[in-house]
Design a protein around this motif. Structure first.
Motif, PDB file in Angstrom:
ATOM      1  N   VAL A  31      -2.611  -6.426  -4.198  1.00 54.06           N
ATOM      2  CA  VAL A  31      -3.978  -6.126  -3.756  1.00 54.06           C
ATOM      3  C   VAL A  31      -3.952  -5.348  -2.441  1.00 54.06           C
ATOM      4  CG1 VAL A  31      -6.100  -7.192  -2.866  1.00 54.06           C
ATOM      5  CG2 VAL A  31      -5.076  -8.011  -4.995  1.00 54.06           C
ATOM      6  N   VAL A  32      -3.100  -5.762  -1.517  1.00 49.28           N
ATOM      7  CA  VAL A  32      -2.998  -5.060  -0.230  1.00 49.28           C
ATOM      8  C   VAL A  32      -2.483  -3.639  -0.445  1.00 49.28           C
ATOM      9  CG1 VAL A  32      -1.737  -5.016   1.964  1.00 49.28           C
ATOM     10  CG2 VAL A  32      -2.780  -7.136   1.170  1.00 49.28           C
ATOM     11  N   ALA A  33      -1.455  -3.474  -1.281  1.00 53.60           N
ATOM     12  CA  ALA A  33      -0.902  -2.145  -1.547  1.00 53.60           C
ATOM     13  C   ALA A  33      -1.951  -1.236  -2.186  1.00 53.60           C
ATOM     14  CB  ALA A  33       0.326  -2.258  -2.437  1.00 53.60           C
ATOM     15  N   TRP A  49       3.984 -16.110  -7.259  1.00 48.90           N
ATOM     16  CA  TRP A  49       3.013 -15.313  -8.011  1.00 48.90           C
ATOM     17  C   TRP A  49       1.820 -14.952  -7.127  1.00 48.90           C
ATOM     18  CZ3 TRP A  49       1.940 -12.102 -11.595  1.00 48.90           C
ATOM     19  CH2 TRP A  49       0.654 -11.951 -12.063  1.00 48.90           C
ATOM     20  N   LEU A  50       1.328 -15.898  -6.343  1.00 46.82           N
ATOM     21  CA  LEU A  50       0.198 -15.620  -5.457  1.00 46.82           C
ATOM     22  C   LEU A  50       0.580 -14.611  -4.378  1.00 46.82           C
ATOM     23  CD1 LEU A  50      -1.398 -19.161  -5.074  1.00 46.82           C
ATOM     24  CD2 LEU A  50      -2.335 -17.184  -6.257  1.00 46.82           C
ATOM     25  N   THR A  99      -5.210  -1.491  -1.918  1.00 44.61           N
ATOM     26  CA  THR A  99      -6.246  -1.211  -0.931  1.00 44.61           C
ATOM     27  C   THR A  99      -5.786  -0.123   0.043  1.00 44.61           C
ATOM     28  OG1 THR A  99      -7.024  -3.489  -1.112  1.00 44.61           O
ATOM     29  CG2 THR A  99      -7.726  -2.260   0.833  1.00 44.61           C
ATOM     30  N   VAL A 100      -4.556  -0.218   0.518  1.00 47.20           N
ATOM     31  CA  VAL A 100      -4.029   0.793   1.435  1.00 47.20           C
ATOM     32  C   VAL A 100      -3.982   2.146   0.740  1.00 47.20           C
ATOM     33  CG1 VAL A 100      -1.950   1.510   2.683  1.00 47.20           C
ATOM     34  CG2 VAL A 100      -2.776  -0.843   2.871  1.00 47.20           C
ATOM     35  N   TRP A 101      -3.497   2.176  -0.489  1.00 48.27           N
ATOM     36  CA  TRP A 101      -3.441   3.432  -1.241  1.00 48.27           C
ATOM     37  C   TRP A 101      -4.837   4.029  -1.411  1.00 48.27           C
ATOM     38  CZ3 TRP A 101      -5.728   4.340  -6.036  1.00 48.27           C
ATOM     39  CH2 TRP A 101      -5.445   5.573  -6.601  1.00 48.27           C
ATOM     40  N   ALA A 102      -5.800   3.206  -1.769  1.00 50.19           N
ATOM     41  CA  ALA A 102      -7.165   3.693  -2.006  1.00 50.19           C
ATOM     42  C   ALA A 102      -7.787   4.228  -0.721  1.00 50.19           C
ATOM     43  CB  ALA A 102      -8.034   2.578  -2.584  1.00 50.19           C
ATOM     44  N   VAL A 103      -7.527   3.583   0.408  1.00 51.15           N
ATOM     45  CA  VAL A 103      -8.084   4.058   1.673  1.00 51.15           C
ATOM     46  C   VAL A 103      -7.450   5.387   2.066  1.00 51.15           C
ATOM     47  CG1 VAL A 103      -8.161   3.558   4.154  1.00 51.15           C
ATOM     48  CG2 VAL A 103      -8.800   1.794   2.502  1.00 51.15           C
ATOM     49  N   LEU A 104      -6.148   5.525   1.854  1.00 52.18           N
ATOM     50  CA  LEU A 104      -5.468   6.760   2.242  1.00 52.18           C
ATOM     51  C   LEU A 104      -5.783   7.928   1.308  1.00 52.18           C
ATOM     52  CD1 LEU A 104      -1.974   5.369   3.291  1.00 52.18           C
ATOM     53  CD2 LEU A 104      -3.831   6.128   4.773  1.00 52.18           C
ATOM     54  N   VAL A 105      -5.794   7.692   0.012  1.00 53.77           N
ATOM     55  CA  VAL A 105      -5.957   8.774  -0.968  1.00 53.77           C
ATOM     56  C   VAL A 105      -7.429   9.054  -1.246  1.00 53.77           C
ATOM     57  CG1 VAL A 105      -5.432   9.464  -3.336  1.00 53.77           C
ATOM     58  CG2 VAL A 105      -3.712   8.290  -1.969  1.00 53.77           C
TER      59      VAL A 105
END
Length: 83
Positions: free
Chosen positions: A56-58, A48-49, A60-66
């Protein structure tokens, strides 16, 4: 008060009687089962962790790219009247 006294007498009688014998090997089986359940819970918690960390990583990557917080560029330019 007689009901309380009757319950106390009943509990005393239960405690004074001989206790049933525990089957041979039962404590060992119970300990093995408990250890197995603890291992299973630990593995599920770790999975689960890891899944939560990957999410969270996915994100963050999406938010930085988009960069969804920025206003998208206009599709057309305003007219150039009055030059």
């Amino acid at each position: 008060m007689s009901g309380v006294r009757r319950n106390e007498d009943e509990v005393r009688r239960m405690l004074e009687t001989s206790r049933p014998q525990v089957p041979a090997g039962l404590p060992a089986r119970a300990a093995r089962r408990g250890a197995r359940l603890l291992r299973r819970r630990r593995v599920v918690r770790r999975l689960w962790l890891v899944a939560a960390g990957a999410a969270v990583v996915a994100f963050t990557v999406w938010a930085v790219l988009v960069q969804p917080w920025q206003v998208p560029p206009a599709g057309t330019t305003p007219p150039l009247d009055g030059w």
